[in-house]
Write a protein that holds these residues in place. Structure first.
Motif, PDB file in Angstrom:
ATOM      1  N   THR A 190       0.814  -1.210   0.000  1.00 19.80           N
ATOM      2  CA  THR A 190       0.000   0.000   0.000  1.00 19.80           C
ATOM      3  C   THR A 190       0.853   1.267   0.000  1.00 19.80           C
ATOM      4  OG1 THR A 190      -1.783  -1.139   1.188  1.00 19.80           O
ATOM      5  CG2 THR A 190      -1.798   1.268   1.248  1.00 19.80           C
ATOM      6  N   VAL A 191       1.862   1.284   0.850  1.00 21.46           N
ATOM      7  CA  VAL A 191       2.668   2.498   1.038  1.00 21.46           C
ATOM      8  C   VAL A 191       3.829   2.589   0.053  1.00 21.46           C
ATOM      9  CG1 VAL A 191       4.040   3.805   2.714  1.00 21.46           C
ATOM     10  CG2 VAL A 191       2.022   2.542   3.474  1.00 21.46           C
ATOM     11  N   TRP A 192       4.417   1.424  -0.260  1.00 23.72           N
ATOM     12  CA  TRP A 192       5.569   1.416  -1.169  1.00 23.72           C
ATOM     13  C   TRP A 192       5.248   0.834  -2.542  1.00 23.72           C
ATOM     14  CZ3 TRP A 192       6.363   1.402   4.046  1.00 23.72           C
ATOM     15  CH2 TRP A 192       7.334   2.260   4.542  1.00 23.72           C
ATOM     16  N   GLU A 193       3.973   0.515  -2.786  1.00 21.71           N
ATOM     17  CA  GLU A 193       3.491  -0.019  -4.062  1.00 21.71           C
ATOM     18  C   GLU A 193       3.858  -1.501  -4.217  1.00 21.71           C
ATOM     19  OE1 GLU A 193       1.442   1.796  -5.557  1.00 21.71           O
ATOM     20  OE2 GLU A 193       1.939   3.664  -4.552  1.00 21.71           O
ATOM     21  N   PRO A 194       3.032  -2.276  -4.976  1.00 19.67           N
ATOM     22  CA  PRO A 194       3.244  -3.721  -5.103  1.00 19.67           C
ATOM     23  C   PRO A 194       4.561  -4.122  -5.743  1.00 19.67           C
ATOM     24  CG  PRO A 194       1.012  -3.151  -5.743  1.00 19.67           C
ATOM     25  CD  PRO A 194       1.761  -1.857  -5.573  1.00 19.67           C
ATOM     26  N   ASP A 195       5.188  -3.225  -6.527  1.00 24.66           N
ATOM     27  CA  ASP A 195       6.430  -3.597  -7.210  1.00 24.66           C
ATOM     28  C   ASP A 195       7.666  -3.200  -6.416  1.00 24.66           C
ATOM     29  OD1 ASP A 195       6.145  -0.894  -7.473  1.00 24.66           O
ATOM     30  OD2 ASP A 195       6.503  -0.818  -9.635  1.00 24.66           O
ATOM     31  N   TYR A 196       7.494  -2.894  -5.113  1.00 27.68           N
ATOM     32  CA  TYR A 196       8.645  -2.544  -4.281  1.00 27.68           C
ATOM     33  C   TYR A 196       9.426  -3.802  -3.924  1.00 27.68           C
ATOM     34  CZ  TYR A 196      11.372  -1.108  -0.220  1.00 27.68           C
ATOM     35  OH  TYR A 196      12.388  -0.879   0.660  1.00 27.68           O
ATOM     36  N   PHE A 197      10.733  -3.784  -4.217  1.00 30.12           N
ATOM     37  CA  PHE A 197      11.562  -4.952  -3.933  1.00 30.12           C
ATOM     38  C   PHE A 197      12.767  -4.584  -3.075  1.00 30.12           C
ATOM     39  CE2 PHE A 197       9.441  -6.003  -7.970  1.00 30.12           C
ATOM     40  CZ  PHE A 197       8.813  -7.174  -7.581  1.00 30.12           C
ATOM     41  N   GLY A 198      12.684  -3.453  -2.383  1.00 35.58           N
ATOM     42  CA  GLY A 198      13.770  -3.033  -1.508  1.00 35.58           C
ATOM     43  C   GLY A 198      13.738  -3.783  -0.189  1.00 35.58           C
ATOM     44  N   PRO A 199      14.632  -3.428   0.736  1.00 39.17           N
ATOM     45  CA  PRO A 199      14.687  -4.109   2.038  1.00 39.17           C
ATOM     46  C   PRO A 199      13.437  -3.824   2.866  1.00 39.17           C
ATOM     47  CG  PRO A 199      16.120  -2.182   2.029  1.00 39.17           C
ATOM     48  CD  PRO A 199      15.659  -2.373   0.610  1.00 39.17           C
ATOM     49  N   THR A 200      12.863  -4.862   3.470  1.00 48.37           N
ATOM     50  CA  THR A 200      11.659  -4.676   4.284  1.00 48.37           C
ATOM     51  C   THR A 200      11.973  -3.963   5.590  1.00 48.37           C
ATOM     52  OG1 THR A 200      11.932  -6.858   5.308  1.00 48.37           O
ATOM     53  CG2 THR A 200      10.593  -6.743   3.306  1.00 48.37           C
ATOM     54  N   LYS A 201      13.271  -3.879   5.934  1.00 48.73           N
ATOM     55  CA  LYS A 201      13.674  -3.174   7.153  1.00 48.73           C
ATOM     56  C   LYS A 201      13.253  -1.708   7.109  1.00 48.73           C
ATOM     57  CE  LYS A 201      15.891  -3.190  11.099  1.00 48.73           C
ATOM     58  NZ  LYS A 201      15.393  -3.997  12.238  1.00 48.73           N
ATOM     59  N   THR A 202      13.063  -1.166   5.898  1.00 49.82           N
ATOM     60  CA  THR A 202      12.645   0.234   5.798  1.00 49.82           C
ATOM     61  C   THR A 202      11.306   0.464   6.491  1.00 49.82           C
ATOM     62  OG1 THR A 202      12.377   2.083   4.259  1.00 49.82           O
ATOM     63  CG2 THR A 202      11.421  -0.012   3.580  1.00 49.82           C
ATOM     64  N   LEU A 203      10.436  -0.568   6.504  1.00 52.28           N
ATOM     65  CA  LEU A 203       9.158  -0.436   7.194  1.00 52.28           C
ATOM     66  C   LEU A 203       9.385  -0.236   8.688  1.00 52.28           C
ATOM     67  CD1 LEU A 203       6.116  -0.537   7.539  1.00 52.28           C
ATOM     68  CD2 LEU A 203       6.212  -3.031   7.357  1.00 52.28           C
ATOM     69  N   ASP A 204      10.292  -1.014   9.273  1.00 60.04           N
ATOM     70  CA  ASP A 204      10.560  -0.886  10.704  1.00 60.04           C
ATOM     71  C   ASP A 204      11.137   0.489  11.040  1.00 60.04           C
ATOM     72  OD1 ASP A 204      10.095  -3.801  11.681  1.00 60.04           O
ATOM     73  OD2 ASP A 204      11.364  -4.007   9.923  1.00 60.04           O
ATOM     74  N   VAL A 205      11.971   1.007  10.145  1.00 63.07           N
ATOM     75  CA  VAL A 205      12.551   2.334  10.363  1.00 63.07           C
ATOM     76  C   VAL A 205      11.455   3.393  10.387  1.00 63.07           C
ATOM     77  CG1 VAL A 205      14.049   4.110   9.374  1.00 63.07           C
ATOM     78  CG2 VAL A 205      14.789   1.713   9.387  1.00 63.07           C
ATOM     79  N   HIS A 206      10.514   3.308   9.435  1.00 66.44           N
ATOM     80  CA  HIS A 206       9.419   4.282   9.375  1.00 66.44           C
ATOM     81  C   HIS A 206       8.461   4.119  10.550  1.00 66.44           C
ATOM     82  CE1 HIS A 206      10.848   5.015   5.284  1.00 66.44           C
ATOM     83  NE2 HIS A 206      10.096   6.092   5.269  1.00 66.44           N
ATOM     84  N   ILE A 207       8.217   2.889  10.979  1.00 65.86           N
ATOM     85  CA  ILE A 207       7.367   2.659  12.155  1.00 65.86           C
ATOM     86  C   ILE A 207       7.991   3.320  13.380  1.00 65.86           C
ATOM     87  CG2 ILE A 207       6.627   0.897  13.806  1.00 65.86           C
ATOM     88  CD1 ILE A 207       4.793   0.865  11.489  1.00 65.86           C
ATOM     89  N   ALA A 208       9.297   3.134  13.550  1.00 67.81           N
ATOM     90  CA  ALA A 208       9.985   3.723  14.703  1.00 67.81           C
ATOM     91  C   ALA A 208       9.895   5.246  14.673  1.00 67.81           C
ATOM     92  CB  ALA A 208      11.447   3.271  14.721  1.00 67.81           C
ATOM     93  N   ALA A 209      10.088   5.833  13.484  1.00 63.26           N
ATOM     94  CA  ALA A 209      10.020   7.290  13.361  1.00 63.26           C
ATOM     95  C   ALA A 209       8.610   7.797  13.650  1.00 63.26           C
ATOM     96  CB  ALA A 209      10.457   7.706  11.957  1.00 63.26           C
TER      97      ALA A 209
END
Length: 247
Positions: A190-209
């Motif tokens: 939803t947030v990074w679009e279905p074709d996002y193939f980057g590291p999933t750790k970015t989600l945790d970083v944004h959650i923390a922020a």
């Protein structure tokens, strides 16, 4: 989201249901039109037209006669006549087999956005949502948190909170249904679009922020092995409500 899948072919239904569950959906499977009509009302119906006991068109007609539940037809029929008839009877979308789970998930979300939208003039029979009642500006209220999608403004206890674009999109995703769990994959799509193939750790970083900026980490709960959910911290006076406002 509770999805009712009305599909007689287990070779189609089982992998489809499993794929939808990976995106955080709860799936109930009915193998006949009669079973589908007897099921408790879901948040979304995925309806095959080629059912063994009755035509899916008749199921669609019966569902629409009693409920505004969103309906997406999924079928091998690809003629224009079938598509037009289904849509005229009240289906909200039409997907021809074969199709990918990601495409179907995108259509489910698009239909959900459309069916949750409240007309700008209020429309006959439209009850104002909690979001529309909040100051009349279209902001959604979740306890002391206010989220205005139109202006992309966020406030906690009426204090403005500055969010980066992805942080705001993440908050909006979680605020669609406060208290409900969003899977990690669902959030990424939803947030990074279905074709996002980057590291999933970015989600945790944004959650923390986002937790830090909201001022209390308990705003966003980590459901281990599944995903996250948004809810007011303990002691909040206002019960969280899903968003049904104008986008």
């Amino acid at each position: 989201m509770h999805v009712l899948l009305i599909e007689d072919d287990d070779r189609v239904a089982e992998p489809l249901a499993e794929g939808l569950r990976r995106f955080g959906f709860t799936v109930e499977h009915a193998r006949t039109g009669a079973a589908g009509l007897a099921a408790a009302e879901p948040a979304m119906v995925l309806l095959d037209l080629g059912l063994p006991d009755m035509d899916g068109i008749d199921v669609c007609r019966a569902l629409r006669a009693r409920s505004p539940v969103p309906i997406i037809m999924i079928t091998a029929r690809d003629s224009e006549v079938d598509r037009v008839l289904g849509l005229e009877l009240g289906a909200d979308d039409y997907v021809s087999k074969p199709f990918g789970v990601r495409e179907l998930v995108a259509r489910i979300r698009a239909v959900t956005r459309r069916t949750r939208t409240v007309p700008a003039d209020g429309g006959p029979g439209t009850a104002p949502s909690a979001g529309n009642r909040a100051g009349g500006c279209g902001a959604q209220r979740i306890g002391p948190l206010s989220v205005d999608r139109r202006t992309r403004q966020v406030r906690v206890h009426e204090v403005p909170i500055a969010l980066a674009p992805k942080e705001f999109d993440l908050l909006v995703c979680l605020a669609e249904d406060p208290g409900a769990v969003c899977s990690r994959q669902q959030i990424l799509d939803t947030v990074w679009e279905p074709d996002y193939f980057g590291p999933t750790k970015t989600l945790d970083v944004h959650i923390a922020a986002l937790r830090r900026k909201l001022g209390d980490p308990s705003w966003i709960e980590n459901i281990r092995g599944i995903g996250f959910r948004l809810a007011p911290p303990a002691g909040s006076a206002v019960r969280p409500e899903p968003w049904h406002g104008v986008r």
